[in-house]
Design an enzyme around this catalytic site. Structure first.
Site, PDB file in Angstrom:
ATOM      1  N   GLU A 109      -1.101  -2.215  -9.623  1.00  0.00           N
ATOM      2  CA  GLU A 109      -1.093  -3.207  -8.553  1.00  0.00           C
ATOM      3  C   GLU A 109       0.163  -4.082  -8.620  1.00  0.00           C
ATOM      4  O   GLU A 109       0.810  -4.344  -7.612  1.00  0.00           O
ATOM      5  CB  GLU A 109      -2.348  -4.086  -8.635  1.00  0.00           C
ATOM      6  CG  GLU A 109      -3.637  -3.388  -8.234  1.00  0.00           C
ATOM      7  CD  GLU A 109      -3.666  -3.020  -6.777  1.00  0.00           C
ATOM      8  OE1 GLU A 109      -3.000  -3.711  -5.976  1.00  0.00           O
ATOM      9  OE2 GLU A 109      -4.336  -2.042  -6.427  1.00  0.00           O
ATOM     10  N   GLU A 130       0.825  -1.213   0.000  1.00  0.00           N
ATOM     11  CA  GLU A 130       0.000   0.000   0.000  1.00  0.00           C
ATOM     12  C   GLU A 130       0.859   1.263   0.000  1.00  0.00           C
ATOM     13  O   GLU A 130       0.549   2.236  -0.701  1.00  0.00           O
ATOM     14  CB  GLU A 130      -0.940  -0.015   1.214  1.00  0.00           C
ATOM     15  CG  GLU A 130      -1.942  -1.152   1.220  1.00  0.00           C
ATOM     16  CD  GLU A 130      -2.807  -1.197  -0.040  1.00  0.00           C
ATOM     17  OE1 GLU A 130      -3.032  -0.140  -0.647  1.00  0.00           O
ATOM     18  OE2 GLU A 130      -3.249  -2.296  -0.407  1.00  0.00           O
ATOM     19  N   HIS A 157       2.078   2.246  -3.433  1.00  0.00           N
ATOM     20  CA  HIS A 157       1.168   3.030  -4.273  1.00  0.00           C
ATOM     21  C   HIS A 157       1.454   4.529  -4.136  1.00  0.00           C
ATOM     22  O   HIS A 157       1.435   5.276  -5.121  1.00  0.00           O
ATOM     23  CB  HIS A 157      -0.284   2.758  -3.885  1.00  0.00           C
ATOM     24  CG  HIS A 157      -0.840   1.481  -4.442  1.00  0.00           C
ATOM     25  ND1 HIS A 157      -0.880   1.198  -5.787  1.00  0.00           N
ATOM     26  CD2 HIS A 157      -1.398   0.408  -3.826  1.00  0.00           C
ATOM     27  CE1 HIS A 157      -1.442   0.019  -5.978  1.00  0.00           C
ATOM     28  NE2 HIS A 157      -1.751  -0.489  -4.798  1.00  0.00           N
TER      29      HIS A 157
END
Length: 267
Positions: free
Chosen positions: A197, A136, A139
């Site tokens: 992703e 995460e 990102h």
């Protein structure tokens, strides 16, 4: 003639506004700066916290914070060593555990992280949390939300920058921002999201290894995630997430490099 001029202008905009994602080397559209998007991110994060039950002071919540700080430190170490320390300029790292049955976690631009209690059973332990945390945070480091927002602005003809877009059409600009950070979606952007992703998997694997967490646990985590999925999984071309087999294969392909970082940073 008009179409040709427009095409040339757009080509010039893309060429001028491209950035490179560290580690992966992928080129991305970036017409929105951190200085512009971070205030929106921090405001939205505050709204989420106001509407949530925060469990950060619990044992599990403190574990999320501990892992988050180690990953953040690893990120900053990696960026400094590779000459990209400016990427975290303006970041204000924050890690919170929120009560929710959702099997999810996310990181907004600027290092604002939320874990939901629903994902902790899949994580199982601190290393499992590190798999998710690294992914995460990646990102945000790869500026995926800014990239998605840039794409959304171009698609809607908002080419004058974020401030100009706010003045021209504030409600549309806000919608584009919410979609960019994951509070919405467009089928037209799904394919790129799958690429993001996989890129976050690649970056996150390195970040957790630098933080001293065994990267070999990452494929195992995704195997658990796949096993607990209920119902029929949608075809990959209609999902923002790549299929579990694909992402596990990619993680294993990158494991030798990740293990080099892990062996050099074991605690």
């Amino acid at each position: 003639m008009y179409k040709k001029i427009t095409a040339l202008l757009l080509f010039g905009l893309f060429a001028y506004s491209c950035a490179t994602v560290p580690l992966s080397g992928r080129r991305q559209l970036s017409i929105v700066s951190n200085a512009e998007v971070l205030p929106l991110s921090y405001d939205q994060y505050g709204e989420v916290l106001k509407d949530s039950k925060i469990l950060t002071n619990t044992r599990e919540g403190k574990q999320v914070v501990t892992v988050g700080r180690r990953i953040a430190s690893a990120v900053e170490k990696y960026l400094e060593e590779t000459g990209h320390s400016e990427i975290t300029d303006g970041f204000a790292w924050e890690f919170n555990l929120l009560e929710s049955e959702q099997v999810n976690a996310w990181c907004m631009p600027g290092g604002k992280v939320a874990f939901y209690t629903g994902i902790l059973p899949v994580c199982q332990d601190e290393t499992g949390i590190a798999v998710v945390m690294g992914h995460e945070v990646a990102h945000a480091i790869a500026s995926h939300a800014r990239e998605r927002m840039s794409q959304g602005m171009v698609a809607n003809g908002l080419l004058g920058g974020l401030q100009a877009a706010m003045g021209e059409n504030p409600s549309l600009t806000q919608t584009i921002f919410l979609q960019a950070v994951g509070f919405g979606g467009q089928v037209g952007m799904l394919k790129f999201s799958r690429d993001q992703e996989l890129e976050a998997d690649q970056l996150g694997l390195i970040f957790m290894a630098i933080a001293g967490y065994d990267p070999r646990e990452a494929p195992t985590f995704w195997e658990r995630m796949n096993a607990q999925a209920s119902g029929e999984r949608p075809p990959e071309f209609l999902s923002t997430h790549p299929g579990p087999e694909r992402r596990i294969d990619q993680l294993n392909e990158q494991m030798d490099k990740a293990m080099e970082y892990y062996q050099a940073n074991r605690r």
